[in-house]
Write an enzyme that holds these catalytic residues in place. Structure first.
Site, PDB file in Angstrom:
ATOM      1  CB  THR A  13     -23.323  52.686  28.101  1.00 27.13           C
ATOM      2  OG1 THR A  13     -22.436  51.618  28.421  1.00 27.13           O
ATOM      3  CG2 THR A  13     -24.409  52.166  27.198  1.00 27.13           C
ATOM      4  CB  SER A  59     -16.514  54.145  33.782  1.00 28.44           C
ATOM      5  OG  SER A  59     -17.233  53.009  34.153  1.00 28.44           O
ATOM      6  CG  ASP A  91     -18.836  48.897  33.754  1.00 27.43           C
ATOM      7  OD1 ASP A  91     -20.021  48.558  33.897  1.00 27.43           O
ATOM      8  OD2 ASP A  91     -18.143  48.541  32.777  1.00 27.43           O
ATOM      9  CB  CYS A 278     -24.025  41.887  53.997  1.00 25.49           C
ATOM     10  SG  CYS A 278     -23.740  40.339  54.844  1.00 25.49           S
TER      11      CYS A 278
HETATM   12  N1  ASP Z   1     -18.718  49.922  30.345  1.00 24.81           N
HETATM   13  C1  ASP Z   1     -19.577  51.076  30.454  1.00 24.81           C
HETATM   14  C2  ASP Z   1     -18.863  52.100  31.330  1.00 24.81           C
HETATM   15  O1  ASP Z   1     -18.820  51.935  32.516  1.00 24.81           O
HETATM   16  C3  ASP Z   1     -20.887  50.691  31.052  1.00 24.81           C
HETATM   17  C4  ASP Z   1     -21.931  51.797  31.138  1.00 24.81           C
HETATM   18  O2  ASP Z   1     -21.691  52.974  30.967  1.00 24.81           O
HETATM   19  O3  ASP Z   1     -23.091  51.414  31.400  1.00 24.81           O
HETATM   20  O4  ASP Z   1     -18.323  53.061  30.812  1.00 24.81           O
END
Ligand code: ASP
Length: 341
Positions: A13, A59, A91, A278
């Protein structure tokens, strides 16, 4: 002399842009934003180089061969830089940070995995702080020679992390080990928590890559589980399983079929590791009969390892050895600070 930091930009992101209402990684966009932002040219930052991967990943699309590619990239530049940053989607960040910790043995330099929940290009983003702080920590005079994960003002040991929030900025936790550093008005590095290899690699790393993509798995127990479903999962090519159990490592051992399936897989050489569902705490197979019965059929205690650490550790050990007895022993030992016992 300014320190030098190598940034492996794998995607996530942090460098994404909204296109037709959806976030997408756009090559070059992150670098453009950084070039135009004075924060990334501040005199107190180290010199840094960005290596943008092709393709840039969201990711969830990353595989174990991408973990190995990142480890190779760091090794190829190891001698020329003082510290390393891996820009990565959140992710699967905890998996990559864990996998890197196992592959990059005896580090003498910091490797920090980071990213953000909101892209750098948006007005209210966590990207700038995560990246600037990672640059400062990667070039800090107190060297943290570990694979760390930096997020929301804290640096964690990478192989202790889990993603705990899909939306909030405090997206990561290290439930069973304290943060290695906390950044507030000052930079607090908790020196006594930092792990130091006895023989640190100052010039080259003896890299052992993960190269067994499809032979490990994770299975989360649930009430009403049919043992046949687990039996299917345990068939070849599976060689290692993280069994996510209840509480202190317990399973439905009143079901003899469930025990038979595990016993037979263990006898075939499948390495089965017990991690708790947990978030916090440890597996203790001596506490209840429903745990002791699992140990009895060959299930190993994963102690307080995260399922992410256990899965990547299995993939790593199955890549470097064919000796199942040795792999079973290593799974229960602390190799990189991933478990306490
Ligand atoms: N979907 C994105 C990723 O894992 C989420 C992020 O980077 O926050 O690449």
């Amino acid at each position: 002399m300014k320190k030098r930091v190598y940034i492996a930009y794998t995607g996530g992101t942090i460098g994404m842009k909204r296109v037709n209402g959806r976030y997408l990684p756009i090559p070059g966009y992150l670098q453009e934003l950084m070039a135009a932002n004075p924060a990334f040219h501040h005199a107190s930052l180290p010199d840094y180089t960005i290596n943008q991967y092709d393709p840039l990943f969201d990711s969830p699309d990353m595989t174990p061969s991408d973990w190995s590619k990142i480890a190779r990239d760091i090794c190829d530049h190891y001698h020329a830089y003082d510290g390393f940053i891996v820009l990565h989607g959140t992710d699967t960040m905890a998996y990559t940070a864990s996998a890197l910790a196992f592959m990059l043995k005896d580090l003498a330099k910091p490797v920090i995995v980071t990213g953000s929940q909101i892209p750098l290009g948006e007005i209210r983003s966590d990207a700038q702080d995560n990246l600037v702080s990672s640059l400062l920590l990667a070039s800090h005079e107190f060297v943290i020679p570990e694979v760390g994960l930096y997020f929301n003002s804290r640096l964690f040991r990478g192989c202790r992390t889990v993603k705990v929030d899909a939306d909030g900025f405090d997206a990561f936790a290290s439930p069973n080990y304290p943060a290695l550093a906390a950044l507030g008005t000052g930079v607090e590095i908790r020196e006594r928590l930092v792990r130091r290899p006895s023989a640190p690699s100052t010039s080259d790393i003896d890299l052992r890559e993960i190269n067994v993509p499809a032979v490990v798995g994770a299975f989360r127990l649930f009430p009403g589980l049919s043992p046949r479903i687990l039996e299917n999962m345990l068939q070849p090519p599976l060689r290692g399983l993280v069994l996510e159990t209840y509480g202190s490592g317990n399973g439905p051992t009143g079901d003899k079929e469930f025990l038979r399936v595990l016993r037979e897989a263990n006898a075939r050489g499948v390495v089965i590791v017990d991690c708790t569902q947990c978030l916090k705490g440890t597996v203790d197979l001596s506490k209840y009969a429903t745990g002791a019965d699992l140990a009895e059929v060959g299930v190993l205690s994963g102690y307080d390892m995260t399922p992410e650490a256990a899965l990547t550790k299995l993939a790593y050990l199955l890549s470097i050895s064919d000796d199942v007895a040795q792999i079973r022993a290593w799974m229960q030992e602390d190799l990189r600070g991933e478990l306490s016992r």
